[in-house]
Scaffold this active site. Structure first.
Site, mmCIF file in Angstrom:
data_model
loop_
_atom_site.group_PDB
_atom_site.id
_atom_site.type_symbol
_atom_site.label_atom_id
_atom_site.label_comp_id
_atom_site.label_asym_id
_atom_site.label_seq_id
_atom_site.Cartn_x
_atom_site.Cartn_y
_atom_site.Cartn_z
ATOM 1 N N GLU A 16 0.842 -1.187 0.000
ATOM 2 C CA GLU A 16 0.000 0.000 0.000
ATOM 3 C C GLU A 16 0.878 1.238 0.000
ATOM 4 O O GLU A 16 2.081 1.179 0.288
ATOM 5 C CB GLU A 16 -0.965 0.018 1.203
ATOM 6 C CG GLU A 16 -0.311 0.172 2.551
ATOM 7 C CD GLU A 16 -1.312 0.142 3.721
ATOM 8 O OE1 GLU A 16 -2.344 -0.523 3.598
ATOM 9 O OE2 GLU A 16 -1.029 0.782 4.747
ATOM 10 N N TYR A 74 -4.213 0.169 -7.299
ATOM 11 C CA TYR A 74 -3.614 -0.093 -8.616
ATOM 12 C C TYR A 74 -2.668 -1.275 -8.508
ATOM 13 O O TYR A 74 -2.365 -1.760 -7.402
ATOM 14 C CB TYR A 74 -2.906 1.139 -9.171
ATOM 15 C CG TYR A 74 -1.703 1.628 -8.398
ATOM 16 C CD1 TYR A 74 -0.405 1.319 -8.815
ATOM 17 C CD2 TYR A 74 -1.848 2.429 -7.267
ATOM 18 C CE1 TYR A 74 0.699 1.781 -8.121
ATOM 19 C CE2 TYR A 74 -0.750 2.898 -6.578
ATOM 20 C CZ TYR A 74 0.524 2.572 -7.004
ATOM 21 O OH TYR A 74 1.615 3.023 -6.312
ATOM 22 N N THR A 93 0.237 -5.444 -5.508
ATOM 23 C CA THR A 93 -0.930 -4.584 -5.294
ATOM 24 C C THR A 93 -0.504 -3.312 -4.567
ATOM 25 O O THR A 93 0.497 -3.281 -3.848
ATOM 26 C CB THR A 93 -2.007 -5.282 -4.453
ATOM 27 O OG1 THR A 93 -1.536 -5.427 -3.099
ATOM 28 C CG2 THR A 93 -2.358 -6.645 -5.008
ATOM 29 N N GLU A 94 -1.302 -2.258 -4.762
ATOM 30 C CA GLU A 94 -1.122 -1.003 -4.026
ATOM 31 C C GLU A 94 -2.491 -0.423 -3.706
ATOM 32 O O GLU A 94 -3.347 -0.340 -4.589
ATOM 33 C CB GLU A 94 -0.321 0.020 -4.842
ATOM 34 C CG GLU A 94 1.110 -0.353 -5.152
ATOM 35 C CD GLU A 94 2.067 -0.158 -3.982
ATOM 36 O OE1 GLU A 94 1.616 0.337 -2.911
ATOM 37 O OE2 GLU A 94 3.258 -0.497 -4.131
ATOM 38 N N VAL A 95 -2.695 -0.053 -2.447
ATOM 39 C CA VAL A 95 -3.896 0.686 -2.061
ATOM 40 C C VAL A 95 -3.466 1.939 -1.304
ATOM 41 O O VAL A 95 -2.310 2.059 -0.885
ATOM 42 C CB VAL A 95 -4.852 -0.161 -1.182
ATOM 43 C CG1 VAL A 95 -5.426 -1.317 -1.961
ATOM 44 C CG2 VAL A 95 -4.150 -0.651 0.062
#
Length: 305
Positions: free
Chosen positions: A174, A205, A273-275
């Site tokens: 994240e 994304y 993943t990235e939040v």
């Protein structure tokens, strides 16, 4: 003439020596407990998963067992799905998302795929809510044989006997406001470089590998996650973090050039993943749910393709 110092440790334009690294170590404060948050939760799940200690970190007076959970009824005749979290210890939704996934997952993958889950790759950093390890090294740039992070080398050793059997790997990360308020300025100070601010993407994304483009895989995850949280829009130049957006919520670069965790299995179905839990449009809880949805969709795609 004076040079503005963007970080309180070091001299602008000069890389840190061991003295500055020690100052940085001493400035980090334990804010949460790896044993309570991670080890105790894994222990509660030992009736459903086999727990593995794959290494141990000894930093100062602190000792951290490195733990993984794997399918209890492991089958050497079926492929393996790898889920990793907490490569950057401060990225909370990756740690909690992988643990919640373990808690929620019942037997839906039995006989289809073996699960190997490493919830918290960097426990020292998790407790101090920082990006680097004890040695002021970013583990997510050290996944190669000559790497300088014990966390990275230990994880590579864990999965090494299974290379060739991984069908999917999803590495949970994240971005937070501290990326720009703390970690990027610290990186510039450590390396004696100039700090150049960037805009933090607002939303979920994925990072793909331009040397192994799997837009079908990445787009399937984005479509699933879009049902639970918003996808990060590109900036005015069509980029996220300076990288071109190749499809909604997806950027690509040469993952191997950066030695990131998503490269370690060699599978074509691998992503980061990235939040952004600091967004006004979401919440930490929603970001955790997004990570779980991403895990499940990644596995489902792998099993159906």
């Amino acid at each position: 003439m004076t040079t503005k110092q963007f970080y309180p440790i070091g001299t602008p334009g000069q890389p840190w020596t061991e003295r500055e690294k020690h100052q940085w170590q001493q400035a980090q404060t334990r804010s949460r407990c790896y044993k309570n948050d991670v080890l105790d939760v894994l222990h509660q799940l030992k009736h459903r998963y086999a727990l593995i200690q794959y290494g141990e970190l000894s930093y100062g007076d602190d000792i951290y067992p490195l733990m993984a959970a794997k399918s209890k009824n492991w089958d050497d005749n079926i492929p393996v799905a790898l889920i990793t979290g907490g490569v950057h210890g401060y990225e909370t939704s990756g740690v909690l998302g992988s643990l919640y996934f373990l808690s929620e997952c019942q037997s839906e993958y039995a006989g289809k795929v073996n699960l190997l889950v490493v919830p918290c790759v960097s426990p020292w950093a998790y407790e101090r809510i920082v990006r680097w390890n004890y040695d002021a090294v970013d583990p997510n740039r050290q996944f190669f044989p000559e790497g300088k992070a014990e966390e990275s080398l230990a994880l590579m050793a864990l999965i090494s006997p299974l290379r060739g059997r991984f069908v999917v790997h999803i590495d949970l990360h994240e971005t937070t406001d501290t990326d720009e308020s703390e970690f990027s300025p610290a990186l510039a100070a450590r390396d004696g470089a100039q700090y150049v601010p960037v805009s933090i993407p607002d939303g979920f994304y994925l990072v793909g590998d331009e040397q192994n483009s799997r837009h079908d895989f990445l787009n399937a995850i984005i479509s699933a996650v879009a049902e639970v949280t918003h996808i990060a829009p590109s900036d005015n130049e069509g980029n996220l973090l300076g990288f071109p957006v190749v499809s909604p919520g997806v950027i690509e670069f040469d993952n191997n050039a950066f030695h990131i965790c998503a490269t370690i299995t060699g599978t074509s179905l691998a992503t980061t993943t990235e939040v952004y839990p600091d967004s006004a449009k979401t919440s930490p809880e929603e970001c955790i749910r997004a990570q779980i949805v991403a895990i499940r969709q990644a596995i489902e795609f792998a099993l159906s393709n």
